[in-house]
Write a protein that holds these residues in place. Sequence first.
Motif, PDB file in Angstrom:
ATOM      1  N   ASP A  37       0.822  -1.214   0.000  1.00 21.19           N
ATOM      2  CA  ASP A  37       0.000   0.000   0.000  1.00 21.19           C
ATOM      3  C   ASP A  37       0.855   1.263   0.000  1.00 21.19           C
ATOM      4  O   ASP A  37       0.347   2.369   0.192  1.00 21.19           O
ATOM      5  CB  ASP A  37      -0.921   0.015   1.230  1.00 21.19           C
ATOM      6  N   ALA A  38       2.184   1.075  -0.186  1.00 19.28           N
ATOM      7  CA  ALA A  38       3.097   2.230  -0.185  1.00 19.28           C
ATOM      8  C   ALA A  38       3.902   2.230  -1.480  1.00 19.28           C
ATOM      9  O   ALA A  38       3.341   2.368  -2.556  1.00 19.28           O
ATOM     10  CB  ALA A  38       3.985   2.191   1.052  1.00 19.28           C
ATOM     11  N   PHE A  39       5.222   1.995  -1.389  1.00 17.31           N
ATOM     12  CA  PHE A  39       6.078   2.097  -2.566  1.00 17.31           C
ATOM     13  C   PHE A  39       6.440   0.764  -3.184  1.00 17.31           C
ATOM     14  O   PHE A  39       7.144   0.706  -4.179  1.00 17.31           O
ATOM     15  CB  PHE A  39       7.368   2.844  -2.202  1.00 17.31           C
ATOM     16  N   GLY A  40       5.983  -0.324  -2.600  1.00 19.43           N
ATOM     17  CA  GLY A  40       6.292  -1.635  -3.141  1.00 19.43           C
ATOM     18  C   GLY A  40       7.786  -1.857  -3.245  1.00 19.43           C
ATOM     19  O   GLY A  40       8.555  -1.474  -2.366  1.00 19.43           O
ATOM     20  N   LYS A  41       8.215  -2.446  -4.337  1.00 22.31           N
ATOM     21  CA  LYS A  41       9.639  -2.744  -4.522  1.00 22.31           C
ATOM     22  C   LYS A  41      10.469  -1.490  -4.741  1.00 22.31           C
ATOM     23  O   LYS A  41      11.693  -1.531  -4.704  1.00 22.31           O
ATOM     24  CB  LYS A  41       9.817  -3.689  -5.706  1.00 22.31           C
ATOM     25  N   ASP A  42       9.801  -0.340  -4.958  1.00 24.42           N
ATOM     26  CA  ASP A  42      10.528   0.902  -5.187  1.00 24.42           C
ATOM     27  C   ASP A  42      10.951   1.568  -3.877  1.00 24.42           C
ATOM     28  O   ASP A  42      11.615   2.590  -3.888  1.00 24.42           O
ATOM     29  CB  ASP A  42       9.655   1.884  -5.987  1.00 24.42           C
ATOM     30  N   GLY A  43      10.582   0.986  -2.745  1.00 22.78           N
ATOM     31  CA  GLY A  43      10.874   1.593  -1.456  1.00 22.78           C
ATOM     32  C   GLY A  43      12.296   2.045  -1.263  1.00 22.78           C
ATOM     33  O   GLY A  43      12.545   3.140  -0.744  1.00 22.78           O
ATOM     34  N   PRO A  44      13.311   1.256  -1.675  1.00 19.70           N
ATOM     35  CA  PRO A  44      14.683   1.670  -1.433  1.00 19.70           C
ATOM     36  C   PRO A  44      15.056   3.018  -2.035  1.00 19.70           C
ATOM     37  O   PRO A  44      15.977   3.680  -1.561  1.00 19.70           O
ATOM     38  CB  PRO A  44      15.499   0.532  -2.078  1.00 19.70           C
ATOM     39  N   ASN A  45      14.345   3.471  -3.075  1.00 20.55           N
ATOM     40  CA  ASN A  45      14.637   4.781  -3.652  1.00 20.55           C
ATOM     41  C   ASN A  45      14.318   5.915  -2.696  1.00 20.55           C
ATOM     42  O   ASN A  45      14.723   7.046  -2.903  1.00 20.55           O
ATOM     43  CB  ASN A  45      13.848   4.987  -4.955  1.00 20.55           C
ATOM     44  N   PHE A  46      13.547   5.633  -1.644  1.00 14.33           N
ATOM     45  CA  PHE A  46      13.173   6.650  -0.682  1.00 14.33           C
ATOM     46  C   PHE A  46      13.829   6.424   0.669  1.00 14.33           C
ATOM     47  O   PHE A  46      13.405   6.966   1.672  1.00 14.33           O
ATOM     48  CB  PHE A  46      11.654   6.687  -0.509  1.00 14.33           C
ATOM     49  N   GLY A  47      14.873   5.588   0.709  1.00 12.77           N
ATOM     50  CA  GLY A  47      15.494   5.290   1.988  1.00 12.77           C
ATOM     51  C   GLY A  47      14.659   4.349   2.822  1.00 12.77           C
ATOM     52  O   GLY A  47      14.789   4.288   4.038  1.00 12.77           O
ATOM     53  N   VAL A  48      13.781   3.589   2.161  1.00  8.69           N
ATOM     54  CA  VAL A  48      12.924   2.621   2.835  1.00  8.69           C
ATOM     55  C   VAL A  48      13.193   1.270   2.200  1.00  8.69           C
ATOM     56  O   VAL A  48      13.174   1.131   0.983  1.00  8.69           O
ATOM     57  CB  VAL A  48      11.428   2.980   2.665  1.00  8.69           C
ATOM     58  N   GLY A  49      13.466   0.247   3.019  1.00  3.89           N
ATOM     59  CA  GLY A  49      13.709  -1.081   2.481  1.00  3.89           C
ATOM     60  C   GLY A  49      12.498  -1.634   1.762  1.00  3.89           C
ATOM     61  O   GLY A  49      11.354  -1.269   2.074  1.00  3.89           O
ATOM     62  N   ALA A  50      12.718  -2.530   0.822  1.00  2.00           N
ATOM     63  CA  ALA A  50      11.629  -3.065   0.009  1.00  2.00           C
ATOM     64  C   ALA A  50      10.590  -3.805   0.842  1.00  2.00           C
ATOM     65  O   ALA A  50       9.442  -3.943   0.430  1.00  2.00           O
ATOM     66  CB  ALA A  50      12.195  -3.992  -1.063  1.00  2.00           C
ATOM     67  N   THR A  51      10.968  -4.285   2.025  1.00  4.81           N
ATOM     68  CA  THR A  51      10.023  -5.011   2.879  1.00  4.81           C
ATOM     69  C   THR A  51       9.626  -4.203   4.115  1.00  4.81           C
ATOM     70  O   THR A  51       8.936  -4.729   4.994  1.00  4.81           O
ATOM     71  CB  THR A  51      10.620  -6.358   3.320  1.00  4.81           C
ATOM     72  N   ASP A  52      10.052  -2.941   4.190  1.00  2.00           N
ATOM     73  CA  ASP A  52       9.770  -2.115   5.366  1.00  2.00           C
ATOM     74  C   ASP A  52       8.364  -1.526   5.315  1.00  2.00           C
ATOM     75  O   ASP A  52       7.949  -0.985   4.284  1.00  2.00           O
ATOM     76  CB  ASP A  52      10.765  -0.956   5.479  1.00  2.00           C
ATOM     77  N   THR A  57      18.670  12.677  -9.967  1.00  2.00           N
ATOM     78  CA  THR A  57      19.974  12.531  -9.326  1.00  2.00           C
ATOM     79  C   THR A  57      20.344  13.833  -8.637  1.00  2.00           C
ATOM     80  O   THR A  57      20.121  14.916  -9.188  1.00  2.00           O
ATOM     81  CB  THR A  57      21.057  12.183 -10.371  1.00  2.00           C
ATOM     82  N   SER A  58      20.886  13.737  -7.442  1.00  2.00           N
ATOM     83  CA  SER A  58      21.378  14.920  -6.748  1.00  2.00           C
ATOM     84  C   SER A  58      22.805  15.206  -7.194  1.00  2.00           C
ATOM     85  O   SER A  58      23.678  14.334  -7.106  1.00  2.00           O
ATOM     86  CB  SER A  58      21.354  14.705  -5.231  1.00  2.00           C
ATOM     87  N   TRP A  59      23.042  16.429  -7.681  1.00  2.00           N
ATOM     88  CA  TRP A  59      24.404  16.806  -8.067  1.00  2.00           C
ATOM     89  C   TRP A  59      25.286  16.860  -6.812  1.00  2.00           C
ATOM     90  O   TRP A  59      26.478  16.592  -6.879  1.00  2.00           O
ATOM     91  CB  TRP A  59      24.401  18.165  -8.775  1.00  2.00           C
ATOM     92  N   ASP A  60      24.713  17.162  -5.681  1.00  2.00           N
ATOM     93  CA  ASP A  60      25.486  17.293  -4.441  1.00  2.00           C
ATOM     94  C   ASP A  60      26.019  15.962  -3.939  1.00  2.00           C
ATOM     95  O   ASP A  60      27.137  15.873  -3.415  1.00  2.00           O
ATOM     96  CB  ASP A  60      24.627  17.938  -3.347  1.00  2.00           C
ATOM     97  N   THR A  61      25.213  14.895  -4.075  1.00  2.00           N
ATOM     98  CA  THR A  61      25.619  13.591  -3.555  1.00  2.00           C
ATOM     99  C   THR A  61      25.993  12.603  -4.652  1.00  2.00           C
ATOM    100  O   THR A  61      26.649  11.588  -4.374  1.00  2.00           O
ATOM    101  CB  THR A  61      24.485  12.966  -2.733  1.00  2.00           C
ATOM    102  N   GLY A  62      25.549  12.871  -5.888  1.00  2.00           N
ATOM    103  CA  GLY A  62      25.788  11.948  -6.986  1.00  2.00           C
ATOM    104  C   GLY A  62      24.873  10.747  -6.968  1.00  2.00           C
ATOM    105  O   GLY A  62      25.030   9.824  -7.783  1.00  2.00           O
ATOM    106  N   GLU A  63      23.885  10.741  -6.068  1.00  2.00           N
ATOM    107  CA  GLU A  63      23.018   9.577  -5.900  1.00  2.00           C
ATOM    108  C   GLU A  63      21.648   9.777  -6.554  1.00  2.00           C
ATOM    109  O   GLU A  63      21.104  10.882  -6.546  1.00  2.00           O
ATOM    110  CB  GLU A  63      22.824   9.272  -4.416  1.00  2.00           C
ATOM    111  N   ILE A  64      21.109   8.701  -7.091  1.00  2.00           N
ATOM    112  CA  ILE A  64      19.728   8.705  -7.592  1.00  2.00           C
ATOM    113  C   ILE A  64      18.804   8.683  -6.383  1.00  2.00           C
ATOM    114  O   ILE A  64      18.924   7.816  -5.522  1.00  2.00           O
ATOM    115  CB  ILE A  64      19.460   7.479  -8.478  1.00  2.00           C
ATOM    116  N   PHE A  65      17.887   9.640  -6.288  1.00  2.00           N
ATOM    117  CA  PHE A  65      16.977   9.692  -5.140  1.00  2.00           C
ATOM    118  C   PHE A  65      15.561   9.280  -5.499  1.00  2.00           C
ATOM    119  O   PHE A  65      14.741   9.020  -4.617  1.00  2.00           O
ATOM    120  CB  PHE A  65      16.969  11.090  -4.506  1.00  2.00           C
ATOM    121  N   ASP A  66      15.251   9.214  -6.782  1.00  2.34           N
ATOM    122  CA  ASP A  66      13.898   8.843  -7.199  1.00  2.34           C
ATOM    123  C   ASP A  66      13.926   8.515  -8.676  1.00  2.34           C
ATOM    124  O   ASP A  66      14.669   9.137  -9.452  1.00  2.34           O
ATOM    125  CB  ASP A  66      12.932   9.996  -6.919  1.00  2.34           C
ATOM    126  N   GLN A  67      13.138   7.510  -9.089  1.00  7.14           N
ATOM    127  CA  GLN A  67      13.005   7.206 -10.515  1.00  7.14           C
ATOM    128  C   GLN A  67      11.825   6.282 -10.733  1.00  7.14           C
ATOM    129  O   GLN A  67      11.374   5.583  -9.815  1.00  7.14           O
ATOM    130  CB  GLN A  67      14.284   6.587 -11.078  1.00  7.14           C
TER     131      GLN A  67
END
Length: 317
Positions: free
Chosen positions: A144-159, A241-251
């Motif tokens: 009911d939340a982000f499903g398998k995409d959870g890790p993109n938000f700092g949330v584990g896929a099973t959290d 992608t954040s230019w500051d961290t170089g990390e993908i934060f959402d997709q």
Amino acid sequence: MHKIISSVALAGMVALSLVACSTPSAPDCDVTPSGPASSKIAVSGAADAEPTVTIPSPLDTTETQRTVVTEGDGEVVEPGMYVTTNFVLYNAATGDRIDGSKDFSSSGEFPFVVDGSRILSGIVKIVQCSTVGSRVVGIVPPADAFGKDGPNFGVGATDSLVFVFDIKKVEASEPSAAPVELPTPAEWTQNVPTVDLGGDVPVVTLPATDPPAELELLVIKAGDGDLVTDTSTVTVDYQGTSWDTGEIFDQSYTRGEPSTFPATGVIKGFAAAMVGQKAGATVLVTIPPQYAYGTDPNAHDLGGQTLVFLIQIRKVS
């Protein structure tokens, strides 16, 4: 493409004990019941302040559960209504605060339509059938939340997620939005990232330079379909992608399906990159903080950061 929920606004505190209450509901309102997980979450604090939330981590659930902490006596929130809230969000597995109102005052309230096609279905299940003036806590499984995409938000896929909502007011329908004034991107010609579209998930490689100070746009491929206007609804694939961290934060690519939303219902830099393009276009945009999540790094976890979005416009309606 928006974050989980945008950060809103905080104020003073007094203790309240968690009480499981039943909530009056409209005859056709489908109340999400309290359960063993939601009833274990302790919530305390004044009605107009960010609550203190204690979660017996790790906590998990296979279905959304909702417990009323304090019950208001106002109008019932029904599906399709426009509700205004303050909120706080936690990771149920770790107990970490993820997002929420910066200040539980009217200046930072978070409004949304109670519609599972426009916001997480778990959020809908928590707030619907609540009454104005209520504080409700809910626990939401990945389904009911982000499903398998959870890790993109700092949330584990099973959290699972824990939300606490203060229901401030409700309206029968969404107010008409004022016209949005968008900035005009400049052509992006220097320090442009490389883009590899050959795989299932694009690879955007940032150069080892400072980010551009202005909103700049590169059209990788022009579209030949319908034109994106400020009143369009668009279906897009994107990667942020954040230019500051170089990390993908959402997709969207890792979810396996594109996202659909109003063209101007996102941060201004993202909207400005789409309006004026046509369906079928692929663009890359660099967005300085003032056209993203603001210049204050304390107001949002992406505050003060320059963002880069690859956007593929699939459909315009």
